[in-house]
Design a protein around this motif. Structure first.
Motif, short mmCIF file in Angstrom:
data_model
loop_
_atom_site.label_atom_id
_atom_site.label_comp_id
_atom_site.label_asym_id
_atom_site.label_seq_id
_atom_site.Cartn_x
_atom_site.Cartn_y
_atom_site.Cartn_z
N ASP A 91 13.30 -22.57 104.21
CA ASP A 91 12.79 -23.94 104.12
C ASP A 91 13.46 -24.86 105.13
N ALA A 92 14.76 -24.70 105.33
CA ALA A 92 15.48 -25.54 106.29
C ALA A 92 14.98 -25.27 107.71
N CYS A 93 14.70 -24.00 108.02
CA CYS A 93 14.19 -23.65 109.35
C CYS A 93 12.77 -24.18 109.54
N SER A 94 11.97 -24.13 108.49
CA SER A 94 10.62 -24.66 108.56
C SER A 94 10.64 -26.17 108.79
N ALA A 95 11.59 -26.84 108.14
CA ALA A 95 11.71 -28.29 108.28
C ALA A 95 12.34 -28.69 109.60
N GLY A 96 13.00 -27.75 110.26
CA GLY A 96 13.66 -28.05 111.53
C GLY A 96 14.96 -28.80 111.37
N SER A 97 15.60 -28.65 110.21
CA SER A 97 16.87 -29.34 109.97
C SER A 97 18.03 -28.46 110.41
N LEU A 98 18.51 -28.70 111.61
CA LEU A 98 19.60 -27.89 112.16
C LEU A 98 20.86 -28.04 111.33
N GLU A 99 21.14 -29.24 110.83
CA GLU A 99 22.34 -29.46 110.04
C GLU A 99 22.27 -28.68 108.72
N CYS A 100 21.11 -28.67 108.08
CA CYS A 100 20.96 -27.89 106.85
C CYS A 100 21.14 -26.41 107.13
N GLY A 130 8.25 -24.45 115.80
CA GLY A 130 8.73 -24.84 117.13
C GLY A 130 10.13 -25.43 117.09
N ASN A 131 10.89 -25.05 116.09
CA ASN A 131 12.25 -25.59 115.93
C ASN A 131 13.24 -24.72 116.70
N VAL A 132 13.27 -24.94 118.00
CA VAL A 132 13.97 -24.03 118.90
C VAL A 132 15.47 -24.00 118.66
N HIS A 133 16.08 -25.13 118.30
CA HIS A 133 17.53 -25.15 118.09
C HIS A 133 17.91 -24.35 116.84
N CYS A 134 17.06 -24.40 115.82
CA CYS A 134 17.29 -23.57 114.64
C CYS A 134 17.17 -22.10 115.01
N ALA A 135 16.17 -21.79 115.84
CA ALA A 135 15.98 -20.40 116.28
C ALA A 135 17.20 -19.92 117.05
N GLU A 136 17.72 -20.75 117.94
CA GLU A 136 18.90 -20.37 118.74
C GLU A 136 20.10 -20.09 117.85
N VAL A 168 9.26 -19.04 122.48
CA VAL A 168 8.92 -17.80 123.18
C VAL A 168 10.00 -17.48 124.21
N LYS A 169 10.42 -18.48 124.97
CA LYS A 169 11.42 -18.27 126.01
C LYS A 169 12.77 -17.87 125.41
N VAL A 170 13.16 -18.53 124.32
CA VAL A 170 14.43 -18.21 123.67
C VAL A 170 14.43 -16.78 123.15
N LEU A 171 13.34 -16.38 122.53
CA LEU A 171 13.24 -15.03 121.98
C LEU A 171 13.29 -13.98 123.09
N LEU A 172 12.54 -14.21 124.15
CA LEU A 172 12.50 -13.24 125.25
C LEU A 172 13.86 -13.14 125.93
N ASN A 173 14.49 -14.27 126.15
CA ASN A 173 15.82 -14.24 126.79
C ASN A 173 16.85 -13.55 125.91
N ALA A 174 16.63 -13.62 124.59
CA ALA A 174 17.58 -12.98 123.67
C ALA A 174 17.35 -11.49 123.56
N GLY A 175 16.24 -11.00 124.12
CA GLY A 175 15.98 -9.57 124.11
C GLY A 175 14.89 -9.11 123.17
#
Length: 280
Positions: A91-100, A130-136, A168-175
């Protein structure tokens, strides 16, 4: 599910099914002081509503970081699942709350919870929104790049379907595996369907197979309209083989796998080559 109305709900019961409680409401609205008062008076932080949503789920889906911290410190179950199987981290990732997301991970939340037929992983959720910072952050703590969702496939598929170029770019760069399939469909098929030329170019740069055929025996170009930029882009790649330079980059990246970014920066080679290998 029927609930016996003759059985009274006890204020401190853990895991008891109830209607949405005052704890749920305070967590959802970010009323930290009210939430602390309820906790101090003995309210359960793990009480679940009839849809199995805990107060922690409520706080995460609303991005209420302070309430998330209070609940966890009071003993909230960090990996509790709602009726759909989603955890608070989802849920936190869906909301894009990096702090959570940070707080949950600090308290032991699983970046790779077991998936069910109804759930996606936290990384899928971050990419969908599209919450790229959470993905990272998830990737940095070991989130599985190839977690498989029955409806979408991998997080890379999800990012392409959702037209989230940064993810997409973050995922590809991560392998992430660029040619991973679901029903033989690759990420490039999805990029072609959404006519995202920049995304198509990036996927091909990372080694996407332009000739891959899905369950309908269709190539990515078959999902584009002739004469459009997306169709012209894919036709160009079909008619022009990759350069030796690009093939060499793909070979190096493939041999390094998911450690590519960490390894490349320490190679004793010119910075220009490092940037080239890191797609900067």
């Amino acid at each position: 599910m029927d609930v016996d109305n003759d059985v009274a709900y006890a204020f401190g019961d853990i895991g008891c099914w109830s209607e949405r409680t005052e704890v749920h409401k305070a967590a959802s609205l970010g009323q930290a002081s009210q939430l602390q008062r309820l906790i101090d008076s003995g309210a359960s932080v793990n009480v679940v509503s009839v849809d199995s949503i805990t107060p922690l789920h409520e706080a995460c889906v609303r991005g209420q970081a302070e309430c998330v911290r209070l609940l966890l410190e009071a003993g909230a179950l960090v990996d509790a699942r709602n009726v759909d199987g989603s955890t608070p981290l989802c849920d936190a990732c869906s909301a894009g709350s990096l702090e959570c997301v940070r707080i949950l991970l600090e308290h032991g939340a699983k970046a790779n919870p077991a998936l069910t037929s109804r759930t996606t992983s936290p990384l899928h959720e971050a990419c969908m929104g599209g919450n790229v910072h959470c993905a990272e952050l998830l990737i940095a703590v070991g989130a599985c790049l190839e977690a498989y969702d029955l409806y979408y496939g991998t997080p890379l598929h999800m990012a392409c379907v959702s037209e989230r170029m940064d993810c997409v770019k973050v995922l590809l760069n991560a392998g992430a595996k660029v040619n991973a399939t679901r029903l033989h469909q690759t990420a490039l098929h999805h990029a072609a369907k959404t006519r995202q030329v920049e995304m198509i170019e990036m996927l091909v740069e990372f080694g996407a197979n332009i000739y891959a055929r899905d369950q309908h025996e269709r190539k990515p170009v078959d999902y584009t309209k002739p004469g459009t930029a997306a169709a012209d882009c894919l036709k160009f790649y079909e008619n022009n083989p990759m350069s030796l330079q690009q093939l060499s980059r793909l070979s190096v990246r493939k041999s390094l796998g998911t450690s590519a970014l960490k390894t490349v920066v320490h190679l004793d080679i010119p910075k220009a080559l490092i940037n080239f290998l890191c797609y900067k």
